[in-house]
Design an enzyme around this catalytic site. Structure first.
Site, PDB file in Angstrom:
ATOM      1  N   ARG A  64       0.809  -1.218   0.000  1.00 45.77           N
ATOM      2  CA  ARG A  64       0.000   0.000   0.000  1.00 45.77           C
ATOM      3  C   ARG A  64       0.849   1.279   0.000  1.00 45.77           C
ATOM      4  O   ARG A  64       0.667   2.163  -0.838  1.00 45.77           O
ATOM      5  CB  ARG A  64      -0.923   0.035   1.230  1.00 45.77           C
ATOM      6  CG  ARG A  64      -2.220  -0.711   1.061  1.00 45.77           C
ATOM      7  CD  ARG A  64      -2.589  -1.433   2.336  1.00 45.77           C
ATOM      8  NE  ARG A  64      -1.636  -2.472   2.578  1.00 45.77           N
ATOM      9  CZ  ARG A  64      -1.722  -3.701   2.050  1.00 45.77           C
ATOM     10  NH1 ARG A  64      -2.760  -4.011   1.344  1.00 45.77           N
ATOM     11  NH2 ARG A  64      -0.784  -4.606   2.253  1.00 45.77           N
ATOM     12  N   THR A  65       1.758   1.395   0.933  1.00 43.50           N
ATOM     13  CA  THR A  65       2.511   2.644   1.071  1.00 43.50           C
ATOM     14  C   THR A  65       3.462   2.820  -0.105  1.00 43.50           C
ATOM     15  O   THR A  65       3.569   3.911  -0.678  1.00 43.50           O
ATOM     16  CB  THR A  65       3.279   2.653   2.410  1.00 43.50           C
ATOM     17  OG1 THR A  65       2.434   2.112   3.426  1.00 43.50           O
ATOM     18  CG2 THR A  65       3.692   4.053   2.799  1.00 43.50           C
ATOM     19  N   LYS A  92      29.462  -0.527  -0.175  1.00 47.39           N
ATOM     20  CA  LYS A  92      30.920  -0.302  -0.117  1.00 47.39           C
ATOM     21  C   LYS A  92      31.311   0.429   1.153  1.00 47.39           C
ATOM     22  O   LYS A  92      32.472   0.769   1.342  1.00 47.39           O
ATOM     23  CB  LYS A  92      31.374   0.523  -1.330  1.00 47.39           C
ATOM     24  CG  LYS A  92      31.037  -0.066  -2.676  1.00 47.39           C
ATOM     25  CD  LYS A  92      31.406   0.944  -3.770  1.00 47.39           C
ATOM     26  CE  LYS A  92      30.627   0.704  -5.046  1.00 47.39           C
ATOM     27  NZ  LYS A  92      30.646   1.874  -5.934  1.00 47.39           N
ATOM     28  N   ARG A 113      11.035   4.090   4.593  1.00 45.52           N
ATOM     29  CA  ARG A 113      10.544   3.035   5.514  1.00 45.52           C
ATOM     30  C   ARG A 113      11.734   2.159   5.896  1.00 45.52           C
ATOM     31  O   ARG A 113      12.445   1.661   5.022  1.00 45.52           O
ATOM     32  CB  ARG A 113       9.457   2.180   4.879  1.00 45.52           C
ATOM     33  CG  ARG A 113       9.047   1.036   5.800  1.00 45.52           C
ATOM     34  CD  ARG A 113       7.980   0.158   5.244  1.00 45.52           C
ATOM     35  NE  ARG A 113       6.667   0.792   5.318  1.00 45.52           N
ATOM     36  CZ  ARG A 113       5.519   0.128   5.142  1.00 45.52           C
ATOM     37  NH1 ARG A 113       5.532  -1.162   4.898  1.00 45.52           N
ATOM     38  NH2 ARG A 113       4.357   0.763   5.206  1.00 45.52           N
ATOM     39  N   HIS A 141       3.394   5.111  12.083  1.00 51.38           N
ATOM     40  CA  HIS A 141       3.094   5.160  10.642  1.00 51.38           C
ATOM     41  C   HIS A 141       2.188   6.389  10.449  1.00 51.38           C
ATOM     42  O   HIS A 141       0.983   6.250  10.250  1.00 51.38           O
ATOM     43  CB  HIS A 141       2.398   3.861  10.225  1.00 51.38           C
ATOM     44  CG  HIS A 141       2.382   3.602   8.752  1.00 51.38           C
ATOM     45  ND1 HIS A 141       2.669   4.561   7.806  1.00 51.38           N
ATOM     46  CD2 HIS A 141       2.110   2.467   8.051  1.00 51.38           C
ATOM     47  CE1 HIS A 141       2.567   4.031   6.596  1.00 51.38           C
ATOM     48  NE2 HIS A 141       2.240   2.762   6.723  1.00 51.38           N
TER      49      HIS A 141
HETATM   50  N1   CP Z   1      -0.864  -0.241   5.607  1.00 52.10           N
HETATM   51  C1   CP Z   1       0.407  -0.420   5.185  1.00 52.10           C
HETATM   52  O1   CP Z   1       1.353   0.275   5.582  1.00 52.10           O
HETATM   53  O2   CP Z   1       0.551  -1.411   4.247  1.00 52.10           O
HETATM   54  P1   CP Z   1       1.925  -1.760   3.515  1.00 52.10           P
HETATM   55  O3   CP Z   1       2.844  -2.347   4.538  1.00 52.10           O
HETATM   56  O4   CP Z   1       1.549  -2.710   2.413  1.00 52.10           O
HETATM   57  O5   CP Z   1       2.503  -0.454   2.995  1.00 52.10           O
END
Ligand code: CP
Length: 312
Positions: A64-65, A92, A113, A141
């Site tokens: 999703r993200t 490296k 992330r 998040h």
């Molecule tokens: N909701 C969410 O963060 O999904 P993903 O881990 O697929 O990005």
């Protein structure tokens, strides 16, 4: 008040900041492509601008993200590229700070992330362009929280007065950590429902937060007693356990749904594993796929604000 330099955590947002962002996302939604029945013209607000996606592979994989940030950027007329540590000069020995300086030289925004909760803060401190936290380990998040609140506002027209139950893995579930803090800004005190061992860590508990530790086989009874407007279910984050996570499994099925108020909704940041039975997908109270779609307009709004684009 949010300084709009970076988007690192939900604490940076005031209630007014969130309301303004939601209002902008609402105006951008017709240009987001999430309503497949409507035609729209793409916007050119980010024309010529480049987003770098810096997602750690493996445990921090994403659908999703990783998908909706580029979708948002492209709906705004911008471009995206992926940075892969495994094929970079970090192999490296190049430092995180030097890598960030180089990446920010050929990007306008970086989306990060990483399993290390501090990674995004180090990247932000070394970057000359805005950095967005797309999930920092089991900490927060924040962009998920913004789309979760947007989804609740779309459904109920308000946040104030809602009764929200956050359910499942409250220890490692980063989405509920930022959500509980985000809701508190609207005076909503979430109730946590979890098994013993997966309680919300102290640093994410707000003053009004309450928690009920239950045998998850009793999830139906706990929810029917609480009568929430929103059930926000979470996956047991098996990848963050050293032992057997299966002992914490639970399921929301038709029987659980039948005990909820008729206007209650089921939300989930997804991915789900087995905690949401597929038999409830067709129920209009199951709004988790709409919730995921809302990631596009909300992330469009985030990009407009960080990149200082007015949308009239
Ligand atoms: N909701 C969410 O963060 O999904 P993903 O881990 O697929 O990005």
């Amino acid at each position: 008040m949010w300084d709009r330099k970076h988007l690192l955590d939900i604490e940076a947002f005031s209630r007014t900041d969130i309301e303004n962002l939601i209002a902008l996302a609402k105006r951008l939604e017709p240009f987001s492509g999430i309503d497949k029945s409507k035609k729209f013209k793409p916007l050119g607000l980010c024309s010529g601008q480049i987003m770098t996606l810096w997602f750690e592979p493996g445990k921090e994989n994403s659908t999703r993200t990783f998908g909706s940030f580029p979708a948002a950027m492209m709906r705004l007329g911008g471009n995206c590229k992926v940075f892969d540590e495994a094929t970079s000069s970090m192999t490296k020995g190049e430092s995180l700070e030097d890598t960030t300086r180089i990446l920010s030289g050929h990007s306008d925004v970086i989306v990060d992330r990483h399993h290390d909760a501090d990674h995004v803060y180090t990247v932000a401190s070394a970057s000359s362009v805005p950095v967005i936290n797309a999930g920092n380990g089991s900490a927060q998040h924040p962009t998920q929280t913004l789309l979760d609140i947007y989804t609740m506002v779309k459904k109920f027209g308000r946040i104030e007065g809602l009764k929200v139950a956050v359910v499942g893995d409250l220890k490692y579930g980063r989405t509920v950590h930022s959500l509980v803090k985000g809701l508190e800004k609207f005076g909503v005190h979430a109730t946590g429902i979890c098994p013993q061992g997966l309680e919300m860590p102290g640093e994410f508990r707000t003053a009004g937060y309450e928690e009920r530790i239950i045998d998850m086989n009793d999830i139906g009874r706990a929810l029917s007693e609480l009568k929430p407007d929103v059930v926000y279910a979470t996956r047991i984050q098996a990848e963050r356990f050293s032992g057997n996570s299966g002992t914490y499994d639970y399921i929301i099925d038709k029987a659980v749904l039948s005990g909820l108020p008729k206007n209650a909704v089921i939300m989930h940041p997804l991915p789900r594993i087995s905690e949401l039975s597929r038999e409830i997908d067709a129920d209009e109270r199951s709004i988790y796929f709409h919730q995921a779609d809302n990631g596009v307009p909300v992330r469009m709004a985030i990009l407009c604000l960080l990149l200082d684009h007015e949308f009239e």
